[in-house]
Scaffold this motif. Structure first.
Motif, mmCIF file in Angstrom:
data_model
loop_
_atom_site.group_PDB
_atom_site.id
_atom_site.type_symbol
_atom_site.label_atom_id
_atom_site.label_comp_id
_atom_site.label_asym_id
_atom_site.label_seq_id
_atom_site.Cartn_x
_atom_site.Cartn_y
_atom_site.Cartn_z
ATOM 1 N N LYS A 11 22.305 -3.973 18.147
ATOM 2 C CA LYS A 11 22.843 -3.879 16.990
ATOM 3 C C LYS A 11 22.934 -5.188 16.537
ATOM 4 C CE LYS A 11 27.112 -0.105 16.956
ATOM 5 N NZ LYS A 11 28.452 0.345 17.384
ATOM 6 N N ASN A 66 24.459 -14.190 6.502
ATOM 7 C CA ASN A 66 26.105 -14.121 7.262
ATOM 8 C C ASN A 66 27.529 -14.463 6.329
ATOM 9 O OD1 ASN A 66 27.760 -15.009 9.994
ATOM 10 N ND2 ASN A 66 26.622 -13.431 10.704
ATOM 11 N N GLY A 69 26.517 -12.110 2.755
ATOM 12 C CA GLY A 69 27.041 -10.716 2.335
ATOM 13 C C GLY A 69 25.618 -10.454 1.700
ATOM 14 N N ASN A 213 18.275 -9.463 7.855
ATOM 15 C CA ASN A 213 19.997 -8.857 7.826
ATOM 16 C C ASN A 213 20.419 -8.032 7.619
ATOM 17 O OD1 ASN A 213 20.742 -11.121 10.109
ATOM 18 N ND2 ASN A 213 18.554 -11.876 8.936
ATOM 19 N N VAL A 214 20.505 -8.783 5.980
ATOM 20 C CA VAL A 214 21.431 -7.563 5.309
ATOM 21 C C VAL A 214 21.138 -6.611 5.483
ATOM 22 C CG1 VAL A 214 22.173 -6.753 3.066
ATOM 23 C CG2 VAL A 214 21.557 -8.953 3.179
ATOM 24 N N GLU A 217 22.591 -4.522 8.716
ATOM 25 C CA GLU A 217 23.921 -4.995 8.870
ATOM 26 C C GLU A 217 24.468 -3.384 8.477
ATOM 27 O OE1 GLU A 217 27.948 -7.117 6.990
ATOM 28 O OE2 GLU A 217 26.565 -8.092 7.407
ATOM 29 N N LYS A 218 23.519 -3.312 6.840
ATOM 30 C CA LYS A 218 23.885 -1.852 6.805
ATOM 31 C C LYS A 218 23.351 -0.546 7.682
ATOM 32 C CE LYS A 218 22.050 -1.804 2.961
ATOM 33 N NZ LYS A 218 21.145 -1.203 1.044
ATOM 34 N N TYR A 222 27.689 -2.870 11.414
ATOM 35 C CA TYR A 222 28.041 -3.961 12.288
ATOM 36 C C TYR A 222 28.104 -4.852 11.698
ATOM 37 C CZ TYR A 222 29.583 -7.566 16.167
ATOM 38 O OH TYR A 222 29.899 -8.111 16.903
ATOM 39 N N LYS A 223 29.034 -5.937 11.779
ATOM 40 C CA LYS A 223 29.073 -6.788 11.317
ATOM 41 C C LYS A 223 28.789 -8.395 11.792
ATOM 42 C CE LYS A 223 29.644 -11.043 7.979
ATOM 43 N NZ LYS A 223 28.699 -11.466 7.677
ATOM 44 N N SER A 225 28.651 -11.927 14.008
ATOM 45 C CA SER A 225 29.510 -13.214 14.375
ATOM 46 C C SER A 225 28.247 -13.991 13.709
ATOM 47 C CB SER A 225 30.622 -13.902 15.173
ATOM 48 O OG SER A 225 29.602 -13.386 16.089
ATOM 49 N N ALA A 229 25.268 -14.109 15.053
ATOM 50 C CA ALA A 229 23.495 -13.581 14.062
ATOM 51 C C ALA A 229 22.402 -15.098 15.026
ATOM 52 C CB ALA A 229 24.051 -13.265 12.614
#
Length: 431
Positions: A11, A66, A69, A213-214, A217-218, A222-223, A225, A229
């Motif tokens: 992830k 990060n 967002g 990166n955005v 996450e979508k 999972y976000k 840390s 990242a």
């Protein structure tokens, strides 16, 4: 490693590998290998120095994403709409010119290295673009992420085999009267500046990395840390450095000292190097290097066809909507626009190559000049964005990283200045 830890790691890892794949193209296959072939291992220090000098500006991409967002596209709009319009204009030019050029190189490598002669190069390029567009339309970011992970494994495996084979065989025997070409004048200086400008990529790749990166996450839900990242980014960045060194050594051990010069287009260059490589190592190594060369270029193709449309539609989005919270309307807009612009990138890139073959190199050089000249500007924008009020204290860069950034900004501004002077004096520096 347990299945839970493996799943968690998968992830996190993704945007960094995509960044690496977009960067490991002609800058590695051509410039790094040519540097080793013409000047030996002295360029090892140059490559490491360049990667350190430009590191902060690329690192600010995942750091900004990060923290906020959002991608750096929003960071540019916050500094002025005209800045975002300028950035989108350059990306739009890149989208067609780079897609067409990289597809042409991919087709050329397939035709010559793998003997795919039953299709003309333009038609083969069209097939490659169509396949790539299909993967992205059907799979979106997840399709890109999966494809790049496969490409990364293939790339590392086949380049590593070529690298180890070259090491085992040892450097080629030098000609008795061999004299290395000068490093700080003529073609040597041009190569040096080219590496400084395009290793590992143009600075605008930092913006594309923030977008991935955005999207990651979508796609994963999972976000990560900040530490996670940056781990992903550093992994990809280190991969670009390792492969740059491998290509440098391949060039140095197979060509340097022999009196041979590796010149010509990417396809001509790759075929000449392939012949030298197999002559030194053995015919068994033919497809090892051929696959390494093709995967290197194709990884760039699929990432640029994905990245440029994403950059444009995110630019349109931040100009169109004041509130960027992703409601149903904005999600629908992003999905529809992405598919439309991926199709446009593929179709436009193919048409540009097919109908403008004679002027394709000149067009690509013009786009390259524009992108290179605004690199210091983008680096400065990244520096301002990461120090803005939108970034919480916990995500602001350390003073050491900021010092590196200011030193790097001075350095790439000097490179761009030299580039401009060389062009005004009738020279040219290609990617």
């Amino acid at each position: 490693m347990s299945s839970t830890k493996t799943s968690h790691l998968l992830k996190i890892i993704g945007p960094g590998l995509i960044f690496a794949s977009s960067s490991i193209g002609t800058s590695h296959l051509v410039l790094s290998t040519r540097a080793g072939a013409h000047h030996g291992l002295i360029f090892l220090f140059v490559i490491v120095g360049i990667m350190l000098l430009k590191y902060p500006f690329y690192e600010f991409g995942p750091r900004y994403a990060n923290a906020t967002g959002y991608s750096l596209v929003k960071g540019y709009k916050d500094q002025g709409k005209w800045i975002l319009w300028l950035f989108m204009g350059v990306i739009l030019l890149d989208m067609f010119a780079v897609t067409g050029a990289v597809a042409a190189v991919s087709a050329g490598l397939l035709a010559t290295m793998f003997g795919v002669q039953w299709l003309s190069v333009p038609l083969l390029a069209g097939c490659i673009i169509a396949l790539t567009v299909g993967v992205l339309l059907l799979g979106g970011y997840k399709g890109l992420d999966f494809t790049i992970k496969v490409i990364s494994v293939l790339l590392l495996v086949f380049v590593s085999i070529a690298f180890v084979s070259v090491l085992a065989n040892g450097p080629v025997e030098s000609e008795p009267d061999f004299v290395a070409p000068p490093l700080l004048e003529g073609a040597g200086l041009t190569l040096l500046i080219s590496l400084m400008g395009w290793m590992p990529s143009g600075v605008e790749a930092s913006t594309l990395n923030s977008i991935w990166n955005v999207e990651n996450e979508k796609a994963t839900g999972y976000k990560p840390s900040l530490k996670e990242a940056l781990f992903d980014f550093n992994l990809g960045y280190m991969l670009t450095l390792i492969l740059a060194v491998m290509f440098l050594v391949i060039g140095a051990f197979t060509v340097y000292g022999s009196g041979e010069l590796l010149e010509g287009s990417t396809t001509d260059f790759s075929n000449k190097l392939l012949n030298i490589f197999t002559a030194n190592i053995g015919e068994w190594a033919y497809y090892i290097f051929a696959i390494a060369a093709f995967v290197t270029i194709y990884g760039t193709l699929i990432t640029v066809i994905d990245a440029f449309p994403r950059a444009i539609i995110r630019g349109i989005r931040v100009l169109r909507y004041e509130d960027l919270q992703e409601n149903e309307e904005q999600i629908s807009f992003l999905n529809r626009s992405y598919k439309l612009f991926v199709l446009l990138a593929g179709l436009g890139g193919f048409c540009l190559f097919y109908f403008s073959t004679a002027s394709m190199i000149a067009l690509l050089e013009a786009v390259t000049v524009i992108a290179f000249m605004i690199s210091p500007f983008i680096a400065w924008l990244n520096l301002r964005a990461i120090q803005s009020d939108a970034i919480p204290i916990s995500h602001k860069p350390s003073w050491g990283l900021l010092v590196m950034a200011y030193v790097g900004l001075i350095g790439i501004t000097a490179f761009a200045g030299y580039y401009l002077i060389s062009l005004m004096m009738g020279g040219g520096i290609g990617h």
